[in-house]
Design a protein around this motif. Sequence first.
Motif, PDB file in Angstrom:
ATOM      1  N   ASP A   2       0.853  -1.189   0.000  1.00 28.23           N
ATOM      2  CA  ASP A   2       0.000   0.000   0.000  1.00 28.23           C
ATOM      3  C   ASP A   2       0.890   1.241   0.000  1.00 28.23           C
ATOM      4  O   ASP A   2       2.043   1.187   0.405  1.00 28.23           O
ATOM      5  CB  ASP A   2      -0.908  -0.005   1.229  1.00 28.23           C
ATOM      6  N   VAL A   3       0.351   2.333  -0.475  1.00 26.56           N
ATOM      7  CA  VAL A   3       1.090   3.592  -0.457  1.00 26.56           C
ATOM      8  C   VAL A   3       0.952   4.259   0.904  1.00 26.56           C
ATOM      9  O   VAL A   3       1.920   4.774   1.453  1.00 26.56           O
ATOM     10  CB  VAL A   3       0.600   4.533  -1.587  1.00 26.56           C
ATOM     11  N   VAL A   4      -0.246   4.224   1.466  1.00 24.40           N
ATOM     12  CA  VAL A   4      -0.512   4.899   2.731  1.00 24.40           C
ATOM     13  C   VAL A   4      -0.214   3.937   3.883  1.00 24.40           C
ATOM     14  O   VAL A   4      -0.968   3.000   4.133  1.00 24.40           O
ATOM     15  CB  VAL A   4      -1.973   5.398   2.793  1.00 24.40           C
ATOM     16  N   MET A   5       0.916   4.162   4.530  1.00 23.41           N
ATOM     17  CA  MET A   5       1.330   3.349   5.675  1.00 23.41           C
ATOM     18  C   MET A   5       1.970   4.282   6.697  1.00 23.41           C
ATOM     19  O   MET A   5       2.490   5.335   6.322  1.00 23.41           O
ATOM     20  CB  MET A   5       2.355   2.283   5.258  1.00 23.41           C
ATOM     21  N   LYS A  34      -4.988   5.577  -3.851  1.00 22.42           N
ATOM     22  CA  LYS A  34      -4.498   6.795  -4.504  1.00 22.42           C
ATOM     23  C   LYS A  34      -4.532   6.577  -6.016  1.00 22.42           C
ATOM     24  O   LYS A  34      -3.675   5.901  -6.560  1.00 22.42           O
ATOM     25  CB  LYS A  34      -3.102   7.147  -4.021  1.00 22.42           C
ATOM     26  N   ASP A  35      -5.545   7.171  -6.661  1.00 10.18           N
ATOM     27  CA  ASP A  35      -5.772   6.869  -8.074  1.00 10.18           C
ATOM     28  C   ASP A  35      -5.451   8.011  -9.035  1.00 10.18           C
ATOM     29  O   ASP A  35      -5.815   7.973 -10.204  1.00 10.18           O
ATOM     30  CB  ASP A  35      -7.207   6.404  -8.286  1.00 10.18           C
ATOM     31  N   GLN A  36      -4.726   9.008  -8.561  1.00 14.08           N
ATOM     32  CA  GLN A  36      -4.318  10.097  -9.442  1.00 14.08           C
ATOM     33  C   GLN A  36      -3.177   9.628 -10.354  1.00 14.08           C
ATOM     34  O   GLN A  36      -2.310   8.854  -9.930  1.00 14.08           O
ATOM     35  CB  GLN A  36      -3.849  11.305  -8.622  1.00 14.08           C
ATOM     36  N   VAL A  41       2.519   7.677 -11.664  1.00 11.64           N
ATOM     37  CA  VAL A  41       3.810   8.031 -12.262  1.00 11.64           C
ATOM     38  C   VAL A  41       4.891   8.052 -11.188  1.00 11.64           C
ATOM     39  O   VAL A  41       5.982   7.504 -11.380  1.00 11.64           O
ATOM     40  CB  VAL A  41       3.721   9.385 -12.996  1.00 11.64           C
ATOM     41  N   TRP A  42       4.598   8.667 -10.042  1.00 19.03           N
ATOM     42  CA  TRP A  42       5.575   8.743  -8.964  1.00 19.03           C
ATOM     43  C   TRP A  42       5.930   7.342  -8.453  1.00 19.03           C
ATOM     44  O   TRP A  42       7.107   7.040  -8.214  1.00 19.03           O
ATOM     45  CB  TRP A  42       5.057   9.626  -7.835  1.00 19.03           C
ATOM     46  N   GLY A  43       4.927   6.493  -8.288  1.00 19.24           N
ATOM     47  CA  GLY A  43       5.186   5.127  -7.825  1.00 19.24           C
ATOM     48  C   GLY A  43       6.080   4.351  -8.773  1.00 19.24           C
ATOM     49  O   GLY A  43       7.005   3.651  -8.350  1.00 19.24           O
ATOM     50  N   MET A  44       5.829   4.497 -10.069  1.00 19.43           N
ATOM     51  CA  MET A  44       6.646   3.794 -11.055  1.00 19.43           C
ATOM     52  C   MET A  44       8.066   4.364 -11.072  1.00 19.43           C
ATOM     53  O   MET A  44       9.028   3.611 -11.218  1.00 19.43           O
ATOM     54  CB  MET A  44       6.001   3.881 -12.435  1.00 19.43           C
TER      55      MET A  44
END
Length: 71
Positions: A2-5, A34-36, A41-44
Amino acid sequence: MDVVMPNLNGFQATRTISKDAATAHIPVVLVTTKDQETDKVWGMRQGARAYVTKPIKEEELVATLKGLLPA
């Protein structure tokens, strides 16, 4: 992941995993609400191999994982 931790967010953890020679071979899939497009792009850019948004469609997640794992 998950992104939010708490403490270390998923972007930070992904970057740590993907930049360390000992763990860089592990494919990270971010699964998040987080679907923006900017989040994706930031995650990749942090080293994620895939980005899946919640609610998760089981067939999409399975297809994503099959595409990342060796046959």
